[in-house]
Design an enzyme around this catalytic site. Structure first.
Site, PDB file in Angstrom:
ATOM      1  N   ASP A  53      35.509  31.127  38.311  1.00  0.00           N
ATOM      2  CA  ASP A  53      37.001  30.737  38.795  1.00  0.00           C
ATOM      3  C   ASP A  53      37.330  31.073  40.166  1.00  0.00           C
ATOM      4  O   ASP A  53      38.163  30.665  40.846  1.00  0.00           O
ATOM      5  CB  ASP A  53      37.890  31.597  38.012  1.00  0.00           C
ATOM      6  CG  ASP A  53      37.651  33.098  37.757  1.00  0.00           C
ATOM      7  OD1 ASP A  53      36.408  33.413  37.540  1.00  0.00           O
ATOM      8  OD2 ASP A  53      38.483  34.028  38.197  1.00  0.00           O
ATOM      9  N   TYR A  69      31.521  34.659  39.418  1.00  0.00           N
ATOM     10  CA  TYR A  69      32.784  34.469  38.766  1.00  0.00           C
ATOM     11  C   TYR A  69      32.986  33.098  39.020  1.00  0.00           C
ATOM     12  O   TYR A  69      33.433  32.647  40.256  1.00  0.00           O
ATOM     13  CB  TYR A  69      33.517  35.516  39.259  1.00  0.00           C
ATOM     14  CG  TYR A  69      34.060  36.587  38.293  1.00  0.00           C
ATOM     15  CD1 TYR A  69      32.762  37.339  37.700  1.00  0.00           C
ATOM     16  CD2 TYR A  69      35.159  37.259  38.277  1.00  0.00           C
ATOM     17  CE1 TYR A  69      33.078  38.300  36.947  1.00  0.00           C
ATOM     18  CE2 TYR A  69      35.582  38.369  37.514  1.00  0.00           C
ATOM     19  CZ  TYR A  69      34.287  38.845  37.018  1.00  0.00           C
ATOM     20  OH  TYR A  69      34.494  40.052  36.029  1.00  0.00           O
ATOM     21  N   ARG A 112      43.511  33.710  28.053  1.00  0.00           N
ATOM     22  CA  ARG A 112      44.411  33.400  28.872  1.00  0.00           C
ATOM     23  C   ARG A 112      44.954  31.777  28.419  1.00  0.00           C
ATOM     24  O   ARG A 112      46.202  31.606  28.544  1.00  0.00           O
ATOM     25  CB  ARG A 112      43.930  33.296  30.241  1.00  0.00           C
ATOM     26  CG  ARG A 112      43.997  34.813  30.849  1.00  0.00           C
ATOM     27  CD  ARG A 112      43.403  35.830  30.020  1.00  0.00           C
ATOM     28  NE  ARG A 112      43.595  37.252  30.584  1.00  0.00           N
ATOM     29  CZ  ARG A 112      42.592  37.851  31.549  1.00  0.00           C
ATOM     30  NH1 ARG A 112      41.614  37.035  31.889  1.00  0.00           N
ATOM     31  NH2 ARG A 112      42.889  38.802  32.114  1.00  0.00           N
ATOM     32  N   HIS A 154      44.068  45.446  28.161  1.00  0.00           N
ATOM     33  CA  HIS A 154      44.259  43.951  28.066  1.00  0.00           C
ATOM     34  C   HIS A 154      44.753  43.866  26.793  1.00  0.00           C
ATOM     35  O   HIS A 154      44.011  42.977  25.830  1.00  0.00           O
ATOM     36  CB  HIS A 154      42.897  43.468  28.381  1.00  0.00           C
ATOM     37  CG  HIS A 154      42.730  43.462  30.031  1.00  0.00           C
ATOM     38  ND1 HIS A 154      43.132  42.391  30.627  1.00  0.00           N
ATOM     39  CD2 HIS A 154      41.722  43.924  30.578  1.00  0.00           C
ATOM     40  CE1 HIS A 154      42.753  42.689  31.900  1.00  0.00           C
ATOM     41  NE2 HIS A 154      41.899  43.506  31.932  1.00  0.00           N
ATOM     42  N   ASP A 206      43.450  39.567  24.568  1.00  0.00           N
ATOM     43  CA  ASP A 206      43.904  39.843  26.097  1.00  0.00           C
ATOM     44  C   ASP A 206      45.455  39.887  26.021  1.00  0.00           C
ATOM     45  O   ASP A 206      46.011  39.648  24.872  1.00  0.00           O
ATOM     46  CB  ASP A 206      43.443  38.840  27.095  1.00  0.00           C
ATOM     47  CG  ASP A 206      43.186  39.719  28.323  1.00  0.00           C
ATOM     48  OD1 ASP A 206      43.948  40.453  28.993  1.00  0.00           O
ATOM     49  OD2 ASP A 206      41.670  39.742  28.865  1.00  0.00           O
ATOM     50  N   TRP A 243      37.154  33.060  34.083  1.00  0.00           N
ATOM     51  CA  TRP A 243      38.465  33.406  33.550  1.00  0.00           C
ATOM     52  C   TRP A 243      39.446  32.364  33.976  1.00  0.00           C
ATOM     53  O   TRP A 243      39.324  31.573  34.752  1.00  0.00           O
ATOM     54  CB  TRP A 243      38.971  34.626  34.250  1.00  0.00           C
ATOM     55  CG  TRP A 243      37.850  35.852  34.255  1.00  0.00           C
ATOM     56  CD1 TRP A 243      36.733  36.234  35.218  1.00  0.00           C
ATOM     57  CD2 TRP A 243      37.672  36.825  32.987  1.00  0.00           C
ATOM     58  NE1 TRP A 243      36.163  37.173  34.549  1.00  0.00           N
ATOM     59  CE2 TRP A 243      36.638  37.455  33.489  1.00  0.00           C
ATOM     60  CE3 TRP A 243      38.358  36.770  32.023  1.00  0.00           C
ATOM     61  CZ2 TRP A 243      36.199  38.427  32.559  1.00  0.00           C
ATOM     62  CZ3 TRP A 243      37.932  37.833  31.091  1.00  0.00           C
ATOM     63  CH2 TRP A 243      36.843  38.635  31.339  1.00  0.00           C
ATOM     64  N   THR A 244      40.298  32.135  32.819  1.00  0.00           N
ATOM     65  CA  THR A 244      41.304  30.920  32.702  1.00  0.00           C
ATOM     66  C   THR A 244      42.625  31.032  33.021  1.00  0.00           C
ATOM     67  O   THR A 244      43.435  30.281  32.613  1.00  0.00           O
ATOM     68  CB  THR A 244      40.998  30.274  31.448  1.00  0.00           C
ATOM     69  OG1 THR A 244      41.458  31.204  30.434  1.00  0.00           O
ATOM     70  CG2 THR A 244      39.543  29.901  31.181  1.00  0.00           C
ATOM     71  N   GLU A 245      42.946  32.115  33.826  1.00  0.00           N
ATOM     72  CA  GLU A 245      44.348  32.221  34.126  1.00  0.00           C
ATOM     73  C   GLU A 245      44.936  30.859  34.889  1.00  0.00           C
ATOM     74  O   GLU A 245      45.980  30.384  34.385  1.00  0.00           O
ATOM     75  CB  GLU A 245      44.497  33.477  35.226  1.00  0.00           C
ATOM     76  CG  GLU A 245      44.487  34.698  34.468  1.00  0.00           C
ATOM     77  CD  GLU A 245      43.153  35.630  34.819  1.00  0.00           C
ATOM     78  OE1 GLU A 245      42.765  36.346  34.657  1.00  0.00           O
ATOM     79  OE2 GLU A 245      41.964  34.502  34.881  1.00  0.00           O
ATOM     80  N   TRP A 252      30.274  43.981  36.256  1.00  0.00           N
ATOM     81  CA  TRP A 252      31.163  42.828  36.772  1.00  0.00           C
ATOM     82  C   TRP A 252      31.632  43.282  38.229  1.00  0.00           C
ATOM     83  O   TRP A 252      31.900  42.428  39.162  1.00  0.00           O
ATOM     84  CB  TRP A 252      32.177  42.510  35.978  1.00  0.00           C
ATOM     85  CG  TRP A 252      33.480  43.305  35.883  1.00  0.00           C
ATOM     86  CD1 TRP A 252      33.494  44.706  35.064  1.00  0.00           C
ATOM     87  CD2 TRP A 252      34.899  43.424  36.762  1.00  0.00           C
ATOM     88  NE1 TRP A 252      34.633  45.154  35.547  1.00  0.00           N
ATOM     89  CE2 TRP A 252      35.444  44.614  36.357  1.00  0.00           C
ATOM     90  CE3 TRP A 252      35.363  42.671  37.734  1.00  0.00           C
ATOM     91  CZ2 TRP A 252      36.567  44.851  36.739  1.00  0.00           C
ATOM     92  CZ3 TRP A 252      36.468  42.965  38.250  1.00  0.00           C
ATOM     93  CH2 TRP A 252      37.152  43.922  37.618  1.00  0.00           C
ATOM     94  N   ASP A 287      37.515  47.212  30.254  1.00  0.00           N
ATOM     95  CA  ASP A 287      38.075  47.245  31.850  1.00  0.00           C
ATOM     96  C   ASP A 287      39.174  47.370  31.973  1.00  0.00           C
ATOM     97  O   ASP A 287      40.197  47.169  31.155  1.00  0.00           O
ATOM     98  CB  ASP A 287      37.318  45.803  32.220  1.00  0.00           C
ATOM     99  CG  ASP A 287      37.986  44.681  31.742  1.00  0.00           C
ATOM    100  OD1 ASP A 287      38.140  44.653  30.522  1.00  0.00           O
ATOM    101  OD2 ASP A 287      38.415  43.631  32.441  1.00  0.00           O
ATOM    102  N   GLU A 288      39.898  47.728  33.292  1.00  0.00           N
ATOM    103  CA  GLU A 288      41.063  47.636  34.051  1.00  0.00           C
ATOM    104  C   GLU A 288      42.148  48.065  32.841  1.00  0.00           C
ATOM    105  O   GLU A 288      43.019  47.540  32.556  1.00  0.00           O
ATOM    106  CB  GLU A 288      41.646  46.155  34.056  1.00  0.00           C
ATOM    107  CG  GLU A 288      40.611  45.682  35.262  1.00  0.00           C
ATOM    108  CD  GLU A 288      40.924  44.074  35.464  1.00  0.00           C
ATOM    109  OE1 GLU A 288      40.870  43.666  36.925  1.00  0.00           O
ATOM    110  OE2 GLU A 288      41.261  43.438  34.807  1.00  0.00           O
TER     111      GLU A 288
END
Length: 535
Positions: free
Chosen positions: A402, A400, A142, A242, A171, A450-452, A375, A308-309
């Site tokens: 973040d 998590y 990210r 992703h 991603d 996570w670095t969004e 997770w 995931d997702e």
């Protein structure tokens, strides 16, 4: 004595050993990495000559009977003996020696000491880790982190006796690993035109292009640097969700019968994205190419494939995907994802590796040799352990990093529920409902960041520390049940540890709240009310 992580057994004998200006380091077979680290890092920090032919004796050796990663540290009038059950144990013993020397030993050059000698208390410490997967997941997809930043985090991990760096390399918002067979993955996929500042509701944009990638030599250097510190780097290549950065580079990887994939760009905002890989033989061959080069770079037993997702709306609408479900006898879209995971599980196993993925890979049935990063709470890990699969516990509700650290208005870009330092310290990786046989499948734990909204090394530092210090203690030490843990004792030990973090140059969140320059006024996150769910 004060330690983070806490040691399993220790006794102060009284008195102190003065190192003087010279230390004679004797390195036995298997302890060479610890010896190099002592001469380099401790020598630089203290100004003591650890390569002298005479002086105080420091012995580093391996005695396999102690067990993997265990060590014994014995300091007395005649010198220092560090005995590891293996090379890693000797290295962790050297880390404890640095803790005994004091916070100034965590610097990169010596401070003036006015003639004061470095001393170590006479003591006997016998120690071993609770888990052999003690991890930290760093998302560099990210927001790209230059190579030197990763090397710095490896040093910080070593100081905390963490031994797995899970590197999230791909991603929707960026592809960070050079693949020679498919150069557009970095020529196109490593760069986005602009970046959302804050989460989806935020109206703010950074209009500068953002990106970067690691050359294969960069990654070999990172892996070698980690190995010197007895840290394993586990790469993550996301499949099948992703993946928009890859599809932007090679549109034929997407569901071309449903979406105009040629119009897709590297994603510039955050959230779960509908553009996923097509379930075709072409895509399988493409990612086999990718993973072939990844295996050449990363010698780790485990390779993370995400999983995931993965929204399945495009597959439901795709005649190609529906034909593939029928061809494979997969039953439905969940079964189709399971078939993809099983394919790469077999492919990796044939090459002596093991697949690990997020707990969505349980949907549709878990591949035989796969391990799970749990997770979405504890439920996925419990189900996997009961089915005989290995599990790394990293529930978002607990670790998590973040997620926001306090409720106050000064907390930068607040995300989800509050997770304080005490919350992380009270995290228990092994659910009480597992039997001893099932619990043995919990091979470890890790914290994920996570670095969004973490767009610089300073913001990553703020989110990660000091909470990663608490996770390090949870992962290393056999602590009591969460409600019985000695939080005041940990807080007291952290007062010394903050001085170590200061010496290491870590811009952690202060106990009293963020410094003015650590705030992000006007940048929207997505806080949630009430306590986090336990699932």
């Amino acid at each position: 004595m004060e330690f983070v992580p806490a040691v399993r057994g220790g006794a102060v004998k009284g008195g102190r050993l003065a190192l003087g200006e010279k230390v004679r380091v004797e390195v036995g077979a298997g302890a060479e990495r610890a010896g190099r680290w002592v001469r380099g890092a401790l020598g630089a920090a203290t100004g003591v000559d650890f390569a002298a032919p005479d002086g105080v004796r420091l012995s580093l050796r391996v005695e396999e009977a102690l067990g993997a990663e265990a060590y014994r540290l014995d300091v007395g009038p005649h010198g220092i003996e560090i005995t590891g059950g293996d090379g890693a144990g000797a290295f962790w013993g050297a880390q404890t020696l640095r803790q005994l020397l004091g916070p100034e030993a965590f610097r990169k050059a010596p401070l003036p000491r006015g003639g004061e000698l470095w001393t170590v208390p006479h003591c006997l410490i016998e120690d071993a880790p609770r888990f052999h997967w003690r991890g930290f997941m760093l998302d560099v997809a990210r927001h790209f982190m230059p190579k030197d930043g990763i090397l710095r985090h490896l040093d910080l991990m070593a100081a905390h006796k963490l031994n797995v760096l899970h590197l999230h390399l791909t991603d929707d918002q960026g592809w960070r690993v050079q693949i020679h067979r498919h150069p557009r993955l970095t020529e196109v996929g490593a760069w986005r035109r602009r970046t959302k500042v804050g989460l989806l509701e935020s109206p703010l944009w950074d209009e500068r292009p953002h990106g970067g990638f690691y050359t294969q030599d960069d990654l070999r250097e990172i892996v070698a640097y980690a190995a010197e510190r007895h840290i394993t780097v586990v790469p993550e290549i996301d499949i099948p969700g992703h993946s928009q950065a890859a599809i932007a580079a090679y549109p034929d990887l997407g569901n071309t019968d449903v979406v105009d994939t040629a119009a897709l760009e590297v994603l510039d905002h955050w959230g779960v994205n509908p553009n996923v890989l097509a379930p075709t033989e072409h895509v399988l061959r493409f990612y086999e190419d990718v993973l072939t080069e990844v295996l050449d770079l990363f010698p780790s037993t485990f390779v993370h494939i995400g999983g995931d997702e993965c929204p399945k709306d495009q597959w439901r609408a795709s005649p190609t995907a529906q034909a593939r479900i029928a061809e494979l006898g997969a039953g439905d879209e969940d079964g189709l994802q399971s078939a993809l995971i099983r394919h790469f599980d077999r492919w990796l196993a044939d090459r002596g590796r093991r697949l690990i993925g997020w707990d969505e890979i349980l949907e549709g049935g878990l591949a035989e040799g796969a391990a799970v990063s749990s997770w979405q709470g504890y439920a996925g890990g419990i189900a996997a352990a009961r089915a005989g699969h290995d599990v790394v516990m990293c529930p978002q509700t607990q670790v998590y990093l973040d997620w926001r650290q306090a409720d106050g208005p000064d907390e930068p870009v607040p995300i989800a529920h509050v997770r304080t330092l005490e919350d992380v310290y009270r995290f228990e990786p092994v659910p009480a409902e597992l039997t001893p046989e099932e619990a043995a499948h919990v091979i470890g734990t890790q914290a994920n960041v996570w670095t969004e909204v973490l767009d610089s090394p300073r913001t990553v530092d703020y989110a990660v520390y000091p909470r990663l210090s608490a996770l390090a203690e949870v992962a290393w030490s056999p602590l009591p049940a969460p409600a019985e843990r000695d939080w005041p004792g940990f807080e007291a030990r952290m007062r010394t540890h903050y001085a170590r973090l200061d010496a290491l140059g870590v811009e952690y969140r202060p106990p009293g709240g963020p410094h003015p320059w650590q705030r992000r006024p006007g940048v929207l996150g997505r806080p949630k009310d009430g306590p986090p769910p336990i699932v």
